[in-house]
Structures are given as structure tokens and as C-alpha cells.
Design an enzyme around this catalytic site. Structure first.
Site, PDB file in Angstrom:
ATOM      1  N   ASP A  53       0.829  -1.199   0.000  1.00  0.00           N
ATOM      2  CA  ASP A  53       0.000   0.000   0.000  1.00  0.00           C
ATOM      3  C   ASP A  53       0.870   1.258   0.000  1.00  0.00           C
ATOM      4  OD1 ASP A  53      -2.441   1.579   0.543  1.00  0.00           O
ATOM      5  OD2 ASP A  53      -1.590   1.791   2.564  1.00  0.00           O
ATOM      6  N   GLU A  72       1.588  -0.564  -5.102  1.00  0.00           N
ATOM      7  CA  GLU A  72       0.432   0.346  -5.245  1.00  0.00           C
ATOM      8  C   GLU A  72       1.009   1.734  -5.510  1.00  0.00           C
ATOM      9  OE1 GLU A  72      -1.672   3.334  -4.573  1.00  0.00           O
ATOM     10  OE2 GLU A  72      -1.681   2.739  -2.467  1.00  0.00           O
ATOM     11  N   ASP A  87     -10.842   2.031  -3.419  1.00  0.00           N
ATOM     12  CA  ASP A  87     -11.003   3.470  -3.205  1.00  0.00           C
ATOM     13  C   ASP A  87     -11.729   4.150  -4.353  1.00  0.00           C
ATOM     14  OD1 ASP A  87      -9.832   3.726  -0.689  1.00  0.00           O
ATOM     15  OD2 ASP A  87      -7.810   3.930  -1.503  1.00  0.00           O
TER      16      ASP A  87
END
Length: 492
Positions: free
Chosen positions: A291, A340, A392
Site C-alpha cells: 500500500d 500500489e 477506493d
């Protein structure tokens, strides 16, 4: 990574009678659906115990599992719960997680199951704990938090306990022994059920992509027990916290509030904390999505008293020093990573991703601004992962519904579509047909669902992490349709 396809669906979004998705038969049924649909990957979100806002990215432990995901039917099969108790735990299957209702029912039920543990079952839980050094601190953290009426560890009245001093730890482990045994048992249930589910999923030829959040919560067992790994003052409070500056998602930026790492200390011991963290994660997942990858190159440091993330500065991250450790240490486990690499990127971030050898992410919902957009499939390098959208993002239908006039105009020029439904289908074909090694779509995009099925709206505190799949939404014709699409583009 071979040319393949997968779906994104969080555990909490699985259907079921008890208010939230679990590791039981519904999870296996979804794995069966993936197999029938020709998918090779199941991507989920973090599975730790959630904190503020029920976000999986605000966990009280980077190692522990979420008690809400424990399958109650399995506990009943082990003689720990009765049919009548299971019936009382049922909640309406209305397509949303009612966290307040789930919490109100779940812990009393788990404590009841704990009270019925046999000597043999208790011994198994103790043996499980002995093999996991993190669990002693986590169970004590949970027990102390309950004893002090839910207060954050920074506000516990015992200063020695706050400071994690040995004598205080021994004292409170004696005082809170029963609660510690309960929290230990809960983790044993979670990890036993997870291992059984993962074996089933892997047995179908499907691998699990898990998420490794870059930061951990201030009020967590991790920060309480290993303060030296974080940038904190003498009282344990951060002077600067994590976030990102204003971007596509938020004009004020995102003020996450997590403590920042003490990278100098971490480097000095060879990133031991990260090695332990990843070692825990690979017990759960086959591939890890790192992440906020850009935070490893530079991260946004915000003054702790700031009300938004507008005020802050970029500070140097660990870069290849950390990534070199992570990509070489676990060679024996054949672990792989996804970067990411979304958000506002620099040449340095791109260079770090390329040097690390990790595939980056390409999100189709970000693509339609013009022919030079890096997220358009004709601009992809083969070593990347393509998504319709992430957790998201809105669903494909929701995205098109709220797209700007300019985006819709370019969609029509690029995809030849001019409505939400045809665009949804075209995005799926576009991703499947791209040169990306892996194509991942949110399940909602195959179901044709709109914004009501969105998982998370960044920067919005309420109403996220709630969407659930309804019973009977996964059909054989849908699986056949997806398999045909997947096979057509050589991903089956």
C-alpha cells in the site's frame, strides 16, 4: 506472473446470516465461483481487527486477525455454540454491514464459546500462541484496553504499563490472565479457519492477494509494544503524522494520522520489524500489495496538530534499502509483491518501482483524460496489473454516471460507448485485452452495480467498508460469461 485474471472482494463483503462476511462456507462458495469463472486470483483487503471507522487500514495490530470474520457455524460444529445461539446471532441480509449490531452480538457469543473450550482445545490455543511471539503483547493489549474501559494505550493510568516495562507486563498478565486467554483463543480460531480456507482456495488453483498497509495505527499493540520503531516523543505521542497532500481524491489531502516510522532505527537493525511483519503476512496471502508504495521513496509528514493534510512536507523514505530486504529475504516462500504506485508520482518513484522489479498498478477509471494518459491500455508496459478500479474507486457504472463531460467524450472516442452499461462492459473487455500480466476487476463491475456498492470514499469518515454481496447474486450464467471473456483474452 503468468497472464491471468482475478477479482477484488473483501471478506466483510461476503454474504451470510450473521451480519458480516466470514471464513466459512460463503467464502468457499465464492472461491468456487472464481474457479468456475476462470479466475486465478482473489484480491482482498487487510484482515486485521479494525479500529476507527471500521477501516481495515486502521487496525490495532499488523499481525492479528479480525474476530468478526470467524465463522460461527464452524464453532458450533466444534460443540462451542448451540443452534439456538446461532439463530439469535442472525441479522438481516440487506446488503450492508451494520457494525454496531455485529459488535453487540459477536463478542458475547465468542466469550460464550470460549467458556466451553475443552482441555484439549485450550492446549491447542496455547501451543498456537507459543509459536507466535507477537500474540503475547497483542492479547495483553486487548485485555488492558478492555480493563481500562476502551481507553487508548496512551491514556492508560498505569505509566509503567504504558511504557511496556517488564514488571508491569508481568503484573498485568497475572491480573488479566482470563481475558488474555480469551483473546489468545480468538486468534487461534481465526488463524485455524484462515488456514483451512486458504488451503481450499489454493486447491482450486486460485491465489490470494493481500494488502500490506504502509502504516499502522497509533493506538495499536504494535506501537505500544515497539515504540522505538516509530517517531514518538517521551510520552509516546507523534509530533508528525502520515497523510497525503491534496490529490484526485481530496482537495484537502488525506490526513491519516498514523505515526511515522523511525527509519534510521529500522535501518540499523536490518529492518527486523518489517521482516517480522511480512513473515506474518505471507502466512495469510500468496502475494502482497504494498500500500502507498510512493511513501517508500518519499512520504508526506504532517504536523500532528494540523487539521488537514494541506500542511506538510515530503521526507525521504527507505527506498531500495527496505525493498531489497523484502524481495530477497523471503526467497524460500516464493512471495511476490505488487506496488500500489497510485497518486501523485515523481520520476524517483517510477525509478524505485522499476529498480525493485515490482509490477505497478494501472487503473482504468483514471485513464480517460487523453491519449497520453499512462492508465490507457495502449500505454501499458507488460509488467503491470490492470484494474477497473480499486476499493477506493467507485464501481464502473458509478464512475461513468459521475464522470465529467470531457471524460465521457473521450470514453466515446476510445471505447465507442456512450452509456454506463456499455461502458462497464467495454472497460472489462479493455482490461482483459490489455498486455497487463494480471487484470483485476471489482466483483461489483461484473454485477453491473452502481455507486451504492462502492467500498470506500477516501476522506469520508462514515458509510464506508459496508457493502455486502447478496445471496444468489452469483449465478452459473454469470460465471460462464466471465469465463468466456477470460478465455477469449488468454487469461483463463
Amino acid at each position: 506472473m503468468k497472464r491471468s485474471a482475478g477479482m477484488l472482494l473483501p471478506i466483510f463483503s461476503l454474504p451470510g446470516k450473521y451480519g458480516i462476511g466470514s471464513l466459512g462456507k460463503e467464502a468457499r462458495a465464492f472461491a468456487d465461483f472464481l474457479h468456475a469463472a476462470g479466475q486465478t486470483w482473489w484480491q482482498i483487503l487487510p484482515v486485521g481487527p479494525t479500529g476507527a471507522g471500521n477501516s481495515p487500514y486502521t487496525s490495532e495490530s499488523t499481525f492479528a486477525g479480525n474476530p468478526l470474520f470467524i465463522d460461527l457455524d464452524t464453532l458450533a460444529q466444534q460443540g462451542l455454540l448451540t443452534a439456538a445461539e446461532l439463530k439469535r446471532a442472525q441479522l438481516p441480509q440487506n446488503g450492508r454491514v451494520d457494525y454496531a449490531a455485529v459488535y453487540a452480538l459477536r463478542e458475547p457469543l465468542l466469550r460464550l464459546a470460549f467458556s466451553r473450550m475443552s482441555t484439549e482445545q485450550t492446549a491447542a490455543a496455547e501451543a498456537f500462541a507459543a509459536d507466535r511471539p507477537w500474540l503475547a503483547d497483542y492479547a495483553l493489549y486487548c485485555a488492558a484496553k478492555r480493563h481500562f474501559a476502551g481507553a487508548a494505550w496512551l491514556d492508560w493510568p498505569d505509566e509503567a504499563l504504558r511504557r511496556h516495562e517488564t514488571e508491569a507486563l508481568e503484573h498485568w498478565r497475572t491480573v488479566l490472565a482470563e481475558d488474555i486467554a480469551y483473546y489468545t483463543c480468538v486468534q487461534h480460531w481465526f488463524f485455524t479457519q484462515w488456514a483451512e480456507l486458504k488451503a481450499y482456495v489454493n486447491g482450486l488453483g486460485i491465489k490470494i492477494i493481500g494488502d500490506l498497509p504502509i502504516y499502522v495505527s497509533l493506538d495499536s499493540a504494535d506501537v505500544w509494544s515497539e515504540r522505538k520503531e516509530f517517531l514518538l516523543d517521551e510520552e509516546g505521542r507523534p509530533q508528525k503524522v502520515a497523510g497525503v497532500p491534496p490529490d484526485y481524491f481530496s482537495k484537502d489531502g488525506q490526513l491519516w494520522g498514523n505515526p511515522l516510522y523511525n527509519w534510521e532505527h529500522m535501518k540499523a537493525d536490518g529492518f527486523g520489524w518489517w521482516i517480522r511483519r511480512v513473515d506474518g503476512a505471507i502466512q495469510l496471502f500468496d502475494t502482497l500489495r504494498i500500500d502507498h508504495f510512493r511513501g517508500l521513496e518519499r512520504y508526506w509528514a504532517v504536523p500532528a496538530d494540523s487539521k488537514t493534510a494541506k500542511v506538510g512536507r515530503w521526507e525521504q523514505g527507505p527506498g531500495m534499502e527496505l525493498l531489497r530486504v523484502l524481495t530477497t529475504w523471503f526467497w524460500y516462500a516464493n512471495v511476490s509483491y505488487i506496488a500500489e504506485d497510485l497518486g501523485s508520482l515523481t520520476d524517483e518513484v517510477h525509478a524505485l518501482r522499476d529498480e525493485s522489479g515490482l509490477p505497478g498498478m494501472k487503473v482504468l477509471e483514471f485513464a480517460f483524460s487523453g491519449p497520453d494518459n499512462a492508465y490507457l491500455p495502449h500505454n501499458y508496459p507488460p509488467h503491470c496489473i490492470c484494474y477497473t478500479g480499486t476499493h477506493d474507486n467507485d464501481t464502473a457504472v458509478g464512475w461513468y454516471t459521475h464522470a465529467t463531460k470531457a471524460e465521457r467524450s473521450f470514453v466515446k472516442a476510445y471505447l465507442g460507448t456512450d452509456d454506463a452499461e456499455s461502458t462497464r462492459k467495454a472497460l472489462l473487455r479493455c482490461g482483459m485485452g490489455s498486455v497487463a500480466e494480471l487484470f483485476v476487476a471489482q466483483l461489483q463491475d461484473y454485477l453491473g452495480l452502481g455507486s451504492e456498492a462502492r467500498i470506500n470514499v477516501p476522506g469520508v469518515a462514515e458509510g464506508n467498508w459496508e457493502w455486502r454481496l447478496q445471496p444468489r447474486q452469483l449465478t452459473k450464467p454469470l460465471a460462464k460469461e466471465i469465463r468466456t471473456l477470460t478465455h477469449t483474452f488468454g487469461r483463463c
